[in-house]
Design a protein around this motif. Sequence first.
Motif, PDB file in Angstrom:
ATOM      1  N   ASP A 170      56.135  27.775 138.952  1.00  0.00           N
ATOM      2  CA  ASP A 170      54.776  27.919 138.478  1.00  0.00           C
ATOM      3  C   ASP A 170      54.188  26.740 137.818  1.00  0.00           C
ATOM      4  N   GLU A 171      54.725  25.557 137.813  1.00  0.00           N
ATOM      5  CA  GLU A 171      54.510  24.499 137.389  1.00  0.00           C
ATOM      6  C   GLU A 171      54.393  24.368 136.012  1.00  0.00           C
ATOM      7  N   VAL A 172      55.229  25.094 135.361  1.00  0.00           N
ATOM      8  CA  VAL A 172      55.362  25.122 133.882  1.00  0.00           C
ATOM      9  C   VAL A 172      56.034  23.759 133.529  1.00  0.00           C
ATOM     10  N   TRP A 173      57.020  23.488 134.204  1.00  0.00           N
ATOM     11  CA  TRP A 173      57.996  22.379 133.876  1.00  0.00           C
ATOM     12  C   TRP A 173      57.903  21.525 135.138  1.00  0.00           C
ATOM     13  N   GLU A 174      58.119  20.382 134.714  1.00  0.00           N
ATOM     14  CA  GLU A 174      58.348  19.375 135.856  1.00  0.00           C
ATOM     15  C   GLU A 174      59.897  19.157 136.053  1.00  0.00           C
ATOM     16  N   PRO A 175      60.371  19.408 137.408  1.00  0.00           N
ATOM     17  CA  PRO A 175      62.013  19.157 137.656  1.00  0.00           C
ATOM     18  C   PRO A 175      62.573  18.128 137.139  1.00  0.00           C
ATOM     19  N   ASP A 176      62.421  17.708 135.908  1.00  0.00           N
ATOM     20  CA  ASP A 176      62.871  16.151 135.613  1.00  0.00           C
ATOM     21  C   ASP A 176      64.476  16.266 135.308  1.00  0.00           C
ATOM     22  N   LYS A 177      64.856  15.292 135.030  1.00  0.00           N
ATOM     23  CA  LYS A 177      66.473  14.974 134.949  1.00  0.00           C
ATOM     24  C   LYS A 177      66.977  15.952 133.882  1.00  0.00           C
ATOM     25  N   GLY A 178      66.338  16.154 132.707  1.00  0.00           N
ATOM     26  CA  GLY A 178      66.812  17.074 131.727  1.00  0.00           C
ATOM     27  C   GLY A 178      67.054  18.579 132.155  1.00  0.00           C
ATOM     28  N   HIS A 179      65.941  19.012 132.833  1.00  0.00           N
ATOM     29  CA  HIS A 179      66.054  20.240 133.201  1.00  0.00           C
ATOM     30  C   HIS A 179      67.164  20.284 134.225  1.00  0.00           C
ATOM     31  N   LEU A 180      67.160  19.488 135.182  1.00  0.00           N
ATOM     32  CA  LEU A 180      68.107  19.812 136.061  1.00  0.00           C
ATOM     33  C   LEU A 180      69.309  19.543 135.884  1.00  0.00           C
ATOM     34  N   LEU A 181      69.602  18.594 134.705  1.00  0.00           N
ATOM     35  CA  LEU A 181      71.140  18.680 134.197  1.00  0.00           C
ATOM     36  C   LEU A 181      71.528  19.920 133.511  1.00  0.00           C
ATOM     37  N   ILE A 182      70.417  20.787 133.042  1.00  0.00           N
ATOM     38  CA  ILE A 182      70.610  22.058 132.302  1.00  0.00           C
ATOM     39  C   ILE A 182      71.136  22.860 133.694  1.00  0.00           C
ATOM     40  N   LEU A 183      70.355  22.944 134.741  1.00  0.00           N
ATOM     41  CA  LEU A 183      70.769  23.833 135.974  1.00  0.00           C
ATOM     42  C   LEU A 183      72.161  23.332 136.494  1.00  0.00           C
ATOM     43  N   HIS A 184      72.383  22.282 136.349  1.00  0.00           N
ATOM     44  CA  HIS A 184      73.961  21.852 136.949  1.00  0.00           C
ATOM     45  C   HIS A 184      74.697  22.220 135.968  1.00  0.00           C
ATOM     46  N   GLU A 185      74.586  22.057 134.735  1.00  0.00           N
ATOM     47  CA  GLU A 185      75.650  22.706 133.964  1.00  0.00           C
ATOM     48  C   GLU A 185      75.881  24.321 134.183  1.00  0.00           C
ATOM     49  N   GLU A 186      74.796  24.822 134.365  1.00  0.00           N
ATOM     50  CA  GLU A 186      75.065  26.370 134.470  1.00  0.00           C
ATOM     51  C   GLU A 186      75.421  26.569 135.837  1.00  0.00           C
ATOM     52  N   ILE A 187      75.313  25.794 136.808  1.00  0.00           N
ATOM     53  CA  ILE A 187      76.182  25.998 138.257  1.00  0.00           C
ATOM     54  C   ILE A 187      77.659  25.729 137.886  1.00  0.00           C
ATOM     55  N   ASN A 188      77.982  24.803 137.177  1.00  0.00           N
ATOM     56  CA  ASN A 188      79.357  24.551 136.935  1.00  0.00           C
ATOM     57  C   ASN A 188      79.956  25.780 136.253  1.00  0.00           C
ATOM     58  N   HIS A 189      79.217  26.308 135.298  1.00  0.00           N
ATOM     59  CA  HIS A 189      79.737  27.339 134.289  1.00  0.00           C
ATOM     60  C   HIS A 189      79.985  28.547 135.383  1.00  0.00           C
ATOM     61  N   LEU A 190      79.074  28.765 136.325  1.00  0.00           N
ATOM     62  CA  LEU A 190      79.310  30.044 137.415  1.00  0.00           C
ATOM     63  C   LEU A 190      80.628  29.570 138.084  1.00  0.00           C
ATOM     64  N   GLU A 191      80.581  28.700 138.526  1.00  0.00           N
ATOM     65  CA  GLU A 191      81.829  27.991 139.472  1.00  0.00           C
ATOM     66  C   GLU A 191      82.894  28.343 138.831  1.00  0.00           C
ATOM     67  N   GLN A 192      83.034  28.017 137.348  1.00  0.00           N
ATOM     68  CA  GLN A 192      84.456  27.938 136.499  1.00  0.00           C
ATOM     69  C   GLN A 192      84.755  29.421 136.528  1.00  0.00           C
ATOM     70  N   LEU A 193      83.592  30.511 136.318  1.00  0.00           N
ATOM     71  CA  LEU A 193      84.102  31.991 136.295  1.00  0.00           C
ATOM     72  C   LEU A 193      84.410  32.446 137.500  1.00  0.00           C
ATOM     73  N   ILE A 194      83.761  31.820 138.594  1.00  0.00           N
ATOM     74  CA  ILE A 194      84.339  32.408 139.777  1.00  0.00           C
ATOM     75  C   ILE A 194      85.943  31.940 140.020  1.00  0.00           C
ATOM     76  N   GLN A 195      86.298  30.837 139.448  1.00  0.00           N
ATOM     77  CA  GLN A 195      87.537  30.380 139.695  1.00  0.00           C
ATOM     78  C   GLN A 195      88.509  31.248 138.848  1.00  0.00           C
TER      79      GLN A 195
END
Length: 111
Positions: free
Chosen positions: A34-59
Amino acid sequence: MEDNPKNPKYITDIAHELRTPLTTLRTHVEAFIDEVWEPDKGHLLILHEEINHLEQLIQNLRKVSKLEETELILNKSYFNISNETQKIVQSFIPLFKKDNYEINFKIEPNN
C-alpha cells in the motif's frame, strides 16, 4: 506450555505462537504494497526476525513430534544438588580471583 500435542491447550498455544509472527509479516508486507512504508532495512530486519521466530517454532514442533514418535525411557536418579551446586560455584572461583573478585556463597546442605 505443556509439551503434549494431544493437549488442547498446547495446540491453542502453538496456534497463537504461529499467528503472532504471521500477523507481523502480513501487516508489514501490506504496508509495503500500500506504499505506507518503504521497504527499508529497519522494516526488513523486523521481517527477518519474525521469519527466524517461525523457523524456531517449526523446529520445536519437529522435536516434539519426534519425541512423540519414539518411546522415551527416562532413568531417574537422585543426587545431592547442594554438592553439585557447590562444585559449580567453586569451579568459577579461580576465574574471579584472577580479576581480583571474590565469590561469597552459602549453600544449604541437602539432606
